[in-house]
Write a protein that holds these residues in place. Structure first.
Motif, PDB file in Angstrom:
ATOM      1  N   VAL A  23      54.818 -32.960 -24.387  1.00 47.72           N
ATOM      2  CA  VAL A  23      54.755 -31.573 -24.698  1.00 47.72           C
ATOM      3  C   VAL A  23      55.891 -30.690 -23.656  1.00 47.72           C
ATOM      4  O   VAL A  23      55.885 -30.801 -22.540  1.00 47.72           O
ATOM      5  CB  VAL A  23      53.392 -30.907 -24.120  1.00 47.72           C
TER       6      VAL A  23
ATOM      7  N   ARG B 187      53.883 -36.221 -31.057  1.00 45.77           N
ATOM      8  CA  ARG B 187      52.904 -37.380 -30.791  1.00 45.77           C
ATOM      9  C   ARG B 187      53.804 -38.692 -30.925  1.00 45.77           C
ATOM     10  O   ARG B 187      54.262 -39.075 -32.069  1.00 45.77           O
ATOM     11  CB  ARG B 187      52.029 -37.412 -31.971  1.00 45.77           C
TER      12      ARG B 187
ATOM     13  N   LYS C 156      51.611 -38.353 -25.719  1.00 47.81           N
ATOM     14  CA  LYS C 156      52.081 -37.059 -26.257  1.00 47.81           C
ATOM     15  C   LYS C 156      52.975 -36.311 -25.356  1.00 47.81           C
ATOM     16  O   LYS C 156      52.813 -36.135 -24.135  1.00 47.81           O
ATOM     17  CB  LYS C 156      50.829 -35.858 -26.268  1.00 47.81           C
TER      18      LYS C 156
ATOM     19  N   GLU D 185      54.450 -29.939 -29.100  1.00 49.20           N
ATOM     20  CA  GLU D 185      54.029 -31.159 -28.825  1.00 49.20           C
ATOM     21  C   GLU D 185      54.519 -32.295 -29.619  1.00 49.20           C
ATOM     22  O   GLU D 185      54.544 -31.876 -30.930  1.00 49.20           O
ATOM     23  CB  GLU D 185      52.460 -31.093 -28.787  1.00 49.20           C
TER      24      GLU D 185
ATOM     25  N   GLU E  93      46.162 -31.600 -29.951  1.00 50.60           N
ATOM     26  CA  GLU E  93      47.407 -30.616 -29.652  1.00 50.60           C
ATOM     27  C   GLU E  93      46.952 -29.431 -28.755  1.00 50.60           C
ATOM     28  O   GLU E  93      47.767 -28.481 -28.768  1.00 50.60           O
ATOM     29  CB  GLU E  93      47.799 -30.261 -30.651  1.00 50.60           C
TER      30      GLU E  93
ATOM     31  N   ARG F 286      47.070 -29.112 -25.797  1.00 52.12           N
ATOM     32  CA  ARG F 286      48.001 -28.784 -24.693  1.00 52.12           C
ATOM     33  C   ARG F 286      49.181 -27.959 -24.977  1.00 52.12           C
ATOM     34  O   ARG F 286      49.466 -26.985 -23.969  1.00 52.12           O
ATOM     35  CB  ARG F 286      48.669 -30.139 -24.384  1.00 52.12           C
ATOM     36  N   VAL F 287      49.609 -27.375 -26.118  1.00 49.12           N
ATOM     37  CA  VAL F 287      50.381 -26.704 -26.346  1.00 49.12           C
ATOM     38  C   VAL F 287      49.782 -25.136 -26.403  1.00 49.12           C
ATOM     39  O   VAL F 287      50.436 -24.240 -25.676  1.00 49.12           O
ATOM     40  CB  VAL F 287      51.009 -26.581 -27.956  1.00 49.12           C
TER      41      VAL F 287
END
Length: 446
Positions: free
Chosen positions: A388, A337, A386, A335, A295, A297-298
């Motif tokens: 986001v 999944r 994912k 995000e 995670e 990316r968040v």
């Protein structure tokens, strides 16, 4: 660094390639027989078959991977997450072969990989830990005495476990006696270590984690927290940053504790300190993940920073690009999944991905493992992608997420997209006042 071998697969391999291309670093991808047609294989500068589909015959072949890296002139290994990313012996072998490991030192991985040792280390650092045994338990009778002292319900955990694997909730001594031996056997099979320990189960809990970074020059910083309380089978499904409902005081305290933990163990590179939090916002150390998180990316979305670039710079001996006071957060990111699984029973749904379409949006990033026409096999985690989304605030981010899921189409396999479409419109989730029991207690599942 001029050439990096990525010892991983799927979306995280693609993510690493993305940054390497921006930094003008060549990439070497490895793939199993099951993955030869996946997007990351095509995106890398060089791609090589590493073995058969089962992980033990491909992505866990440490010596073969290192032989390939040396032969092809790689300068470093990026392990991604999972597989060999938290294997201290692999780190040692990497360094022995004259390669740079893009991650923390083997000593830190070893110390934090054993949950019993990690608990003791955090206690030494003055970080609160969940009440528990504090040591590995050998027999069911010993476990029963400790469980009575702690007070049921308790969690039985594998010392070498992580990511929700090897955890069992026990309500009584009868439950304990039923699963103790099998839990040790399963821990040995999964993690090569049959040690287990007990922790007090905290009901109505929140799962909050803090992104940390360290360098070789004694610096450590946090990049704020992520809320990871939407889970199934103790595994995360939705993550968001920042947490939607903790107080600013708690935010300062929990982020400060994470940096304190990082400095205490001499942390280097990217890592995450995970905490469990009760209804009164009292937080306790859960574990430290000595790698890049799924995670991440968040965190990138709210800080506008490239964490993979930071990893490469830190591994190359550079000072962290920013000091703590220079790191800012802006807006909100979530995000989701997307798994190939039944959205009600959460059972994997392998098969051919006949259709996979999704909208283009300026504040939407899709990190894909698979594309249309690919076969989703039962050999690996069934993560399709994912999704986001970013917004100037949480409400805006949720609106964009709702729009995204109305326009995602997946055919050929079942997915949890219909579940996400419900969650982003659910009043409890929208309020931000949810905990790790959300999916189990919510009426939106089913």
């Amino acid at each position: 660094m001029k050439k990096i071998l990525i010892a991983n697969r799927g979306e995280i391999a693609s993510r690493i390639i993305e940054t390497c291309q921006k930094m003008q670093i060549e990439t070497i991808a490895i793939y199993s027989d099951a993955d030869q047609d996946l997007p990351y294989v095509k995106a890398a500068d060089y791609s090589f078959r590493i073995g058969e589909a089962p992980v033990a015959k491909s992505y866990l072949l440490a010596d073969d991977i290192l032989d390939l890296a040396v032969r092809e002139g790689a300068d470093a290994i990026h392990p991604g997450y999972g597989f060999l990313s938290e294997n201290s012996e692999f780190v040692k072998k990497t360094e022995q072969r004259g390669l740079v490991f893009i991650g923390p030192p083997s000593s830190v991985i070893e110390k934090m990989g054993d949950k019993v040792t990690a608990r003791k280390t955090m206690q030494e650092a003055g970080i609160p830990v969940v009440p528990g045994s504090g040591f590995a338990i050998g027999t069911v009778d010993e476990a029963a005495v400790i469980a009575e002292r702690i007070g049921y319900p308790v969690m039985l955990k594998a010392s070498g476990g992580g990511g929700g694997i090897g955890m069992q909730l026990l309500e009584s001594r009868e439950d304990l006696e039923k699963v103790f031996v099998s839990a040790k056997t399963r821990a040995k099979a999964y993690f090569g270590n049959d040690e287990v320990f007990l922790e007090k189960y905290i009901s109505e809990s929140r799962h909050i984690e803090v992104q940390i970074f360290g360098d070789d020059h004694g610096h450590a910083v946090h990049l704020f927290e992520r809320e990871c309380s939407v889970q199934r089978r103790n595994q995360k499904v939705i993550e968001e940053a920042p947490s939607p409902s903790i107080s600013e005081e708690t935010r300062r305290n929990i982020c400060g504790a994470a940096v304190k933990a990082a400095l205490h163990v001499g942390y280097r590179n990217a890592g995450t300190v995970e905490f469990i939090m009760d209804e009164k916002e009292q937080f306790y150390f859960l574990e430290m993940n000595t790698r890049l998180q799924v995670e991440h990316r968040v965190t990138e979305m709210i800080t506008s920073l490239d964490l993979v670039k930071w990893q490469i710079l830190a591994a190359d001996g550079k000072v962290l690009p920013l000091s703590q006071s220079e790191i800012r957060k802006l807006g909100h990111a979530l995000e989701f999944r997307i798994y190939a699984e039944d959205p009600v029973r959460f059972i994997p749904s392998p098969g051919k991905l006949n259709a996979f379409t999704y909208p283009e949006h300026a504040d939407f990033v899709l990190d894909r493992t698979y594309e249309e026409g690919n076969q989703i096999t039962p050999f690996y985690d069934p993560l399709i992608a994912k999704a986001v989304v970013y917004g100037e605030n949480r409400d805006k981010a949720l609106e964009k997420a709702s729009e995204v899921f109305e326009n995602v189409r997946i055919e050929g396999v079942k997915s949890n997209v219909p579940l996400f479409s419900k969650i982003v419109k659910d009043d409890v989730f929208k309020s931000g006042q949810y905990n790790t029991s959300y999916l189990q207690q919510s009426k939106i599942v089913g």
